[in-house]
Design an enzyme around this catalytic site. Sequence first.
Site, PDB file in Angstrom:
ATOM      1  NE  ARG A  28       1.737   8.942   1.887  1.00 47.51           N
ATOM      2  CZ  ARG A  28       1.390   9.552   3.025  1.00 47.51           C
ATOM      3  NH1 ARG A  28       1.406  10.879   3.090  1.00 47.51           N
ATOM      4  NH2 ARG A  28       1.036   8.845   4.079  1.00 47.51           N
TER       5      ARG A  28
ATOM      6  CE  LYS B 273      -1.316   7.023   0.380  1.00 44.28           C
ATOM      7  NZ  LYS B 273      -1.121   5.584   0.671  1.00 44.28           N
TER       8      LYS B 273
ATOM      9  CG  HIS C 235       7.885   4.102  -1.689  1.00 46.69           C
ATOM     10  ND1 HIS C 235       7.045   5.094  -1.218  1.00 46.69           N
ATOM     11  CD2 HIS C 235       7.609   3.003  -0.936  1.00 46.69           C
ATOM     12  CE1 HIS C 235       6.287   4.617  -0.236  1.00 46.69           C
ATOM     13  NE2 HIS C 235       6.628   3.356  -0.043  1.00 46.69           N
TER      14      HIS C 235
ATOM     15  NE  ARG D 180       6.573   7.713   2.253  1.00 46.67           N
ATOM     16  CZ  ARG D 180       5.921   8.500   3.118  1.00 46.67           C
ATOM     17  NH1 ARG D 180       6.299   9.764   3.269  1.00 46.67           N
ATOM     18  NH2 ARG D 180       4.901   8.024   3.811  1.00 46.67           N
TER      19      ARG D 180
ATOM     20  CG  HIS E  59       3.193   6.209   8.039  1.00 45.32           C
ATOM     21  ND1 HIS E  59       4.331   5.515   8.384  1.00 45.32           N
ATOM     22  CD2 HIS E  59       3.197   6.275   6.678  1.00 45.32           C
ATOM     23  CE1 HIS E  59       4.988   5.177   7.294  1.00 45.32           C
ATOM     24  NE2 HIS E  59       4.317   5.631   6.250  1.00 45.32           N
TER      25      HIS E  59
ATOM     26  CE1 TYR F 176      10.950   2.853   6.272  1.00 42.97           C
ATOM     27  CE2 TYR F 176       8.891   3.466   7.319  1.00 42.97           C
ATOM     28  CZ  TYR F 176       9.686   3.391   6.194  1.00 42.97           C
ATOM     29  OH  TYR F 176       9.219   3.855   5.001  1.00 42.97           O
TER      30      TYR F 176
END
Length: 314
Positions: free
Chosen positions: A161, A185, A258, A261, A284, A293
Amino acid sequence: MQTGSVSSPLIAAFLDMVAAERGGARNTLEAYARDLADYAGRLKAAKKSPIEATGDDIGAYIASLEKRGLKPASSARKLSAIRQLHRFLVAEGHRPDDPAAIIEGPRRGRGLPKTLSIAEVDQLLSVSKEGLDAAARSPGEQLRALRTACLIELLYATGLRVSELVSLPKSIARGKDPLIPIRGKGGRDRLAPISTKARQAIVAYRALLDRLMPGAASGPWLFPADSESGHLTRQAFARDLKTAAAAAGLAAARVSPHVLRHAFASHLLQNGADLRVVQELLGHADISTTQIYTHVLDERMKAMVRDLHPLGDP
């Protein structure tokens, strides 16, 4: 996060809970604060607070967002914040019911992530490295160009990120391990791969930084900058990336941190990587986030049937 600027004590308490119990990142907390302040402003105009809000109030607010020109994705994000706030109010005993539970979100198609082809990323990487030591460039310009090339190489190699990328510690430059630790995160730790080319780019950038700006180089960040955080900002890198994209003949609107990424993830899957592995590399928490994806996998499977099945297209 300081919540003193949040007008509603209830919203402030909710944000404190997200920060303490869920390890919410600063950007996440700021987004919640903005969305809930907007919601609270609508309620205040109706002389209500979140404790007194009804399902009709929430539905009317969500409907008003479309009239204000917000996209369905933005409206859905605001509704998500509202739902979490009301679940918190019920859990804390501030009200007996959850008026947001029955509210339907705005209809939206699931868009595929913007990405670049492998050839386009190769072009971007190649152009970003051109003329790095050109005599016509001032030392400051050389340093900025080296930094941009290093960031692009590192981002495509790791799929980080952008907030993780710009806040990397300078200890990354000293190591030789093919994996680097990342705090993602929600405080979740993971390992990210770092290629030989990315390491070489870091060494070149840090060598010039040490020579030109030894004071900045002595700080804790891999990419130091004169900012509140002490490191390069996401916005500054995004601007430099768009400049590099334009030089590479790519439309600036198509290129962002992004998007790189996304390219990292899509190209891995395109070349046979397992979806679970990509989930881990991207950081994730839920595989459903990574499944966006799968359009890459779908295309690969179609190609396999077309090329390998006995009754496929010749």
